[in-house]
Design an enzyme around this catalytic site. Structure first.
Site, PDB file in Angstrom:
ATOM      1  N   LYS A  22       0.853  -1.201   0.000  1.00 13.91           N
ATOM      2  CA  LYS A  22       0.000   0.000   0.000  1.00 13.91           C
ATOM      3  C   LYS A  22       0.889   1.252   0.000  1.00 13.91           C
ATOM      4  CE  LYS A  22      -1.710   1.455   4.099  1.00 13.91           C
ATOM      5  NZ  LYS A  22      -1.324   2.815   4.483  1.00 13.91           N
ATOM      6  N   ASN A  23       1.885   1.278   0.879  1.00 19.06           N
ATOM      7  CA  ASN A  23       2.654   2.509   1.069  1.00 19.06           C
ATOM      8  C   ASN A  23       3.635   2.778  -0.061  1.00 19.06           C
ATOM      9  OD1 ASN A  23       1.139   2.929   3.290  1.00 19.06           O
ATOM     10  ND2 ASN A  23       2.721   2.327   4.768  1.00 19.06           N
ATOM     11  N   ARG A  92      -3.863  10.984   4.771  1.00 23.53           N
ATOM     12  CA  ARG A  92      -2.739  11.915   4.908  1.00 23.53           C
ATOM     13  C   ARG A  92      -1.762  11.803   3.752  1.00 23.53           C
ATOM     14  NH1 ARG A  92      -0.858  13.829   8.982  1.00 23.53           N
ATOM     15  NH2 ARG A  92       1.243  13.301   8.321  1.00 23.53           N
ATOM     16  N   CYS A 116      -5.646  13.019  12.953  1.00 26.62           N
ATOM     17  CA  CYS A 116      -5.560  11.580  12.645  1.00 26.62           C
ATOM     18  C   CYS A 116      -5.958  10.904  13.949  1.00 26.62           C
ATOM     19  CB  CYS A 116      -4.146  11.280  12.196  1.00 26.62           C
ATOM     20  SG  CYS A 116      -3.501   9.732  12.766  1.00 26.62           S
ATOM     21  N   ARG A 121       0.175  14.600  13.593  1.00 25.18           N
ATOM     22  CA  ARG A 121       1.109  14.104  12.576  1.00 25.18           C
ATOM     23  C   ARG A 121       1.459  15.298  11.700  1.00 25.18           C
ATOM     24  NH1 ARG A 121      -1.134   8.712  10.103  1.00 25.18           N
ATOM     25  NH2 ARG A 121       0.902   8.665   9.103  1.00 25.18           N
ATOM     26  N   PRO A 122       2.455  16.071  12.163  1.00 22.56           N
ATOM     27  CA  PRO A 122       2.795  17.328  11.471  1.00 22.56           C
ATOM     28  C   PRO A 122       3.337  17.077  10.069  1.00 22.56           C
ATOM     29  CG  PRO A 122       4.432  16.789  13.130  1.00 22.56           C
ATOM     30  CD  PRO A 122       3.324  15.796  13.297  1.00 22.56           C
ATOM     31  N   VAL A 123       3.336  18.108   9.259  1.00 28.46           N
ATOM     32  CA  VAL A 123       3.908  18.032   7.903  1.00 28.46           C
ATOM     33  C   VAL A 123       4.936  19.142   7.699  1.00 28.46           C
ATOM     34  CG1 VAL A 123       1.987  16.816   6.796  1.00 28.46           C
ATOM     35  CG2 VAL A 123       1.922  19.331   7.016  1.00 28.46           C
ATOM     36  N   LEU A 125       8.107  19.115   7.970  1.00 27.71           N
ATOM     37  CA  LEU A 125       9.319  18.711   7.229  1.00 27.71           C
ATOM     38  C   LEU A 125       9.058  18.711   5.716  1.00 27.71           C
ATOM     39  CD1 LEU A 125      10.528  15.794   9.532  1.00 27.71           C
ATOM     40  CD2 LEU A 125      11.348  18.171   9.494  1.00 27.71           C
ATOM     41  N   ASP A 304       4.318   0.329  12.501  1.00 24.46           N
ATOM     42  CA  ASP A 304       3.085  -0.220  11.918  1.00 24.46           C
ATOM     43  C   ASP A 304       2.816  -1.652  12.367  1.00 24.46           C
ATOM     44  OD1 ASP A 304       3.286   1.478   8.689  1.00 24.46           O
ATOM     45  OD2 ASP A 304       2.827   2.162  10.708  1.00 24.46           O
ATOM     46  N   ARG A 396      -8.916   0.006   4.478  1.00 22.34           N
ATOM     47  CA  ARG A 396      -7.965   0.986   3.922  1.00 22.34           C
ATOM     48  C   ARG A 396      -6.654   0.301   3.562  1.00 22.34           C
ATOM     49  NH1 ARG A 396      -7.086   6.463   7.118  1.00 22.34           N
ATOM     50  NH2 ARG A 396      -5.647   6.549   5.377  1.00 22.34           N
TER      51      ARG A 396
HETATM   52  C1  EPZ Z   1       4.454   6.668   6.761  1.00 19.38           C
HETATM   53  O1  EPZ Z   1       3.720   7.751   7.288  1.00 19.38           O
HETATM   54  C2  EPZ Z   1       3.470   5.520   6.615  1.00 19.38           C
HETATM   55  N1  EPZ Z   1       2.400   5.918   5.698  1.00 19.38           N
HETATM   56  C3  EPZ Z   1       2.868   5.156   7.968  1.00 19.38           C
HETATM   57  O2  EPZ Z   1       2.077   3.993   7.772  1.00 19.38           O
HETATM   58  C4  EPZ Z   1       3.991   4.812   8.938  1.00 19.38           C
HETATM   59  O3  EPZ Z   1       3.424   4.603  10.229  1.00 19.38           O
HETATM   60  C5  EPZ Z   1       5.014   5.956   9.007  1.00 19.38           C
HETATM   61  O4  EPZ Z   1       5.489   6.263   7.675  1.00 19.38           O
HETATM   62  C6  EPZ Z   1       6.213   5.614   9.881  1.00 19.38           C
HETATM   63  O5  EPZ Z   1       6.855   4.490   9.372  1.00 19.38           O
HETATM   64  C7  EPZ Z   1       2.630   5.893   4.374  1.00 19.38           C
HETATM   65  O6  EPZ Z   1       3.695   5.535   3.914  1.00 19.38           O
HETATM   66  C8  EPZ Z   1       1.484   6.307   3.499  1.00 19.38           C
HETATM   67  P1  EPZ Z   1       6.705   9.792   8.923  1.00 19.38           P
HETATM   68  P2  EPZ Z   1       4.400   9.232   7.354  1.00 19.38           P
HETATM   69  O7  EPZ Z   1       6.710  11.106   8.242  1.00 19.38           O
HETATM   70  O8  EPZ Z   1       5.245   9.444   6.170  1.00 19.38           O
HETATM   71  C9  EPZ Z   1       7.261  12.950  12.347  1.00 19.38           C
HETATM   72  C10 EPZ Z   1       0.150   2.686   7.801  1.00 19.38           C
HETATM   73  O9  EPZ Z   1      -0.295   2.106   8.806  1.00 19.38           O
HETATM   74  N2  EPZ Z   1       7.086  13.976  11.302  1.00 19.38           N
HETATM   75  O10 EPZ Z   1       7.800   8.821   8.639  1.00 19.38           O
HETATM   76  O11 EPZ Z   1       3.318  10.206   7.633  1.00 19.38           O
HETATM   77  C11 EPZ Z   1       5.978  12.195  12.649  1.00 19.38           C
HETATM   78  O12 EPZ Z   1       5.176  12.905  13.563  1.00 19.38           O
HETATM   79  C12 EPZ Z   1       0.655   4.102   7.924  1.00 19.38           C
HETATM   80  O13 EPZ Z   1       0.280   2.174   6.672  1.00 19.38           O
HETATM   81  C13 EPZ Z   1       7.300  15.317  11.624  1.00 19.38           C
HETATM   82  O14 EPZ Z   1       7.610  15.651  12.768  1.00 19.38           O
HETATM   83  O15 EPZ Z   1       5.311   9.070   8.652  1.00 19.38           O
HETATM   84  C14 EPZ Z   1       6.505  10.901  13.224  1.00 19.38           C
HETATM   85  O16 EPZ Z   1       6.797  11.080  14.597  1.00 19.38           O
HETATM   86  C15 EPZ Z   1       0.236   4.726   9.236  1.00 19.38           C
HETATM   87  N3  EPZ Z   1       7.129  16.252  10.649  1.00 19.38           N
HETATM   88  C16 EPZ Z   1       7.807  10.676  12.467  1.00 19.38           C
HETATM   89  O17 EPZ Z   1       8.144  11.940  11.864  1.00 19.38           O
HETATM   90  C17 EPZ Z   1       6.807  15.931   9.362  1.00 19.38           C
HETATM   91  O18 EPZ Z   1       6.704  16.836   8.504  1.00 19.38           O
HETATM   92  C18 EPZ Z   1       7.701   9.653  11.353  1.00 19.38           C
HETATM   93  O19 EPZ Z   1       6.619  10.040  10.515  1.00 19.38           O
HETATM   94  C19 EPZ Z   1       6.602  14.560   9.041  1.00 19.38           C
HETATM   95  C20 EPZ Z   1       6.768  13.607  10.033  1.00 19.38           C
END
Ligand code: EPZ
Length: 420
Positions: A22-23, A92, A116, A121-123, A125, A304, A396
């Site tokens: 999926k991812n 997201r 969420c 879950r900030p964006v 970065l 996950d 999902r």
């Molecule tokens: C991806 O989400 C996956 N989703 C998530 O899987 C997975 O849990 C996550 O990576 C961690 O492995 C997809 O690939 C679609 P991150 P993503 O940015 O990219 C912080 C599932 O179950 N962060 O790696 O959103 C964040 O808060 C889903 O399939 C910031 O601080 O995760 C977290 O603590 C759920 N600022 C850490 O980074 C940002 O701008 C890792 O999040 C972005 C992230």
């Protein structure tokens, strides 16, 4: 809203095939915005999130068509560069269109994702990364509005390893003028798959698989076909299901090298594994041994899989500690597992679990994708009839989960919303 009814107690036996990731699909689909033309993706699973991403792309003028596990995408007629709140709030990963749109069309208006089920879950970065590449970015009434005549190569260092931000910035940098360096890049298999797909499209990316990516921007990319890597979390979920029921199953079409941390923990918990190139056989004891887990970025134990592991430890012979260092509040499944008789004490991002002899059936509520999976797994061993409500969360990210579990001997059935 559909629910599952599970009569616990059956041991899982048999073979199932794992679907496409999926991812990986959610990252590669928006990458098609980087070059006009026709793409064919193979091994695409039948999931709600995939159709949500397809709908979002179609709102931009992309044509998509899915036949079985083949997804055809045509980006000749992209004419809108917006991702509206109504669509983004469903998923997201919609934010993945930001980088490609700004890089290819010089403009993107993407809704902030909103809340969420667990945690902020900030964006930031994603936004900072694209801004570093020269985009002018404002936040206007809940939307990220990004403009750039031509992105310019830059050095981007992530203070937190982020799968999504790495993907977004990589997709922006491949068409930027000059060299970009991304430091502390995520190295999850789905990000490696995205980088390899971009290179097949003509991008110049060095350091794939390492946390330092060096990207030489090119003028244009071209469409290519691609097959998705296997879904490592689906694979892990079925292995834990086997371990929970003391079963003996074989999973096929998987990539064992993507889940080595989980395999190690399963062996520590007493399961016997045979590992092939694209298959894994697992034979598990009736009762698992207690094994502590702390989640980490790849190749550490995946967040996950945290909820599913918690279910397994709920029936272990002793106590264990599960810590999620990625998401401190990804524990919505804990109160529901406690309703099933689990003995769990939660303190911030640390769950102390005391294994119990027997979970007992109850009505429980799904809150998010992996939490729901942990409740279904617990229902497989809970004594009696467990009802898991709101299984649309599961749809999902798991393709026909109840059918695959039925084929392994689980007594589980889906009741569609109107029947209750
Ligand atoms: C991806 O989400 C996956 N989703 C998530 O899987 C997975 O849990 C996550 O990576 C961690 O492995 C997809 O690939 C679609 P991150 P993503 O940015 O990219 C912080 C599932 O179950 N962060 O790696 O959103 C964040 O808060 C889903 O399939 C910031 O601080 O995760 C977290 O603590 C759920 N600022 C850490 O980074 C940002 O701008 C890792 O999040 C972005 C992230």
């Amino acid at each position: 809203m559909d629910k599952f009814i599970i009569n616990g107690g059956n041991t899982l036996k048999g073979t199932i095939k794992i679907g496409g990731s999926k991812n990986a699909a959610l990252a590669l689909m928006p990458a098609t915005l980087l070059a006009s033309g026709k793409y064919q993706f193979d091994n695409i699973p039948d999931l709600r999130d995939i159709s949500t991403m397809s709908k979002l792309l179609e709102m931009m003028g992309v044509d998509t068509e899915k036949h079985n596990q083949i997804l055809s995408i045509n980006t000749f007629r992209v004419n809108k560069f917006e991702a509206p709140y109504e669509q983004v709030k469903k998923m997201r990963a919609s934010i993945y269109v930001l980088g490609p749109l700004v890089a290819r069309y010089g403009y993107a208006k993407v809704s902030l994702p909103g809340g969420c089920a667990w945690g902020p879950r900030p964006v930031n970065l994603h936004i900072e990364g694209v801004r570093k590449l020269g985009a002018k970015i404002e936040i206007d009434q809940g939307y990220i509005v990004a403009k750039a005549k031509k992105l310019k190569g830059a050095r981007i260092t992530f203070d937190v390893s982020s799968v999504g931000a790495t993907g977004n910035v990589m997709m922006a940098a491949v068409l930027a003028k000059g060299t970009s360096v991304i430091e502390n890049a995520a190295i999850e298999p789905e990000i490696i798959a995205l980088a390899e797909f971009l290179v097949k499209m003509g991008a110049q990316i060095n350091g794939i698989g390492t946390t330092r990516l060096e990207i030489e921007g090119v003028d244009a990319l071209h469409p290519v076909n691609e097959a998705m890597i296997p879904d490592r979390i689906e694979a892990g979920t079925f292995l834990v299901a086997a371990a929970l029921t003391g079963g003996k199953i074989k999973i096929e079409n998987c990539n064992p090298s993507h889940i080595t941390s989980l395999l190690t923990k399963l062996e520590e918990a007493g399961s016997k594994l045979q590992i092939g190139t694209d298959w894994i056989k697992i034979q598990s004891p009736k009762i698992p041994k207690p094994v502590d887990v702390t989640t980490a970025v790849y190749p550490g134990f995946p967040t996950d899989m945290q909820a599913q592991w918690l279910s397994l430890m709920s029936v272990a012979k002793g106590s264990s500690v599960i810590i999620d260092t990625i998401y401190f509040d990804r524990f919505k499944h804990v109160p529901e597992l406690i309703r099933l008789g689990a003995n769990i004490e939660l303190n911030r991002n640390t769950a102390m679990v005391k294994g119990v002899k027997q979970l007992k059936a109850a009505k429980v509520m799904s809150t998010d994708l992996r939490a729901s999976a942990s409740l279904v797994l617990a229902g497989l061993v809970a004594k009696g009839k467990t009802e898991v409500l709101r299984v649309y969360h599961l749809d999902r990210g798991y393709e026909r989960l109840e059918k695959k579990l039925q084929s392994l001997g689980a007594k589980i059935r889906r009741v569609s919303g109107k029947e209750y």
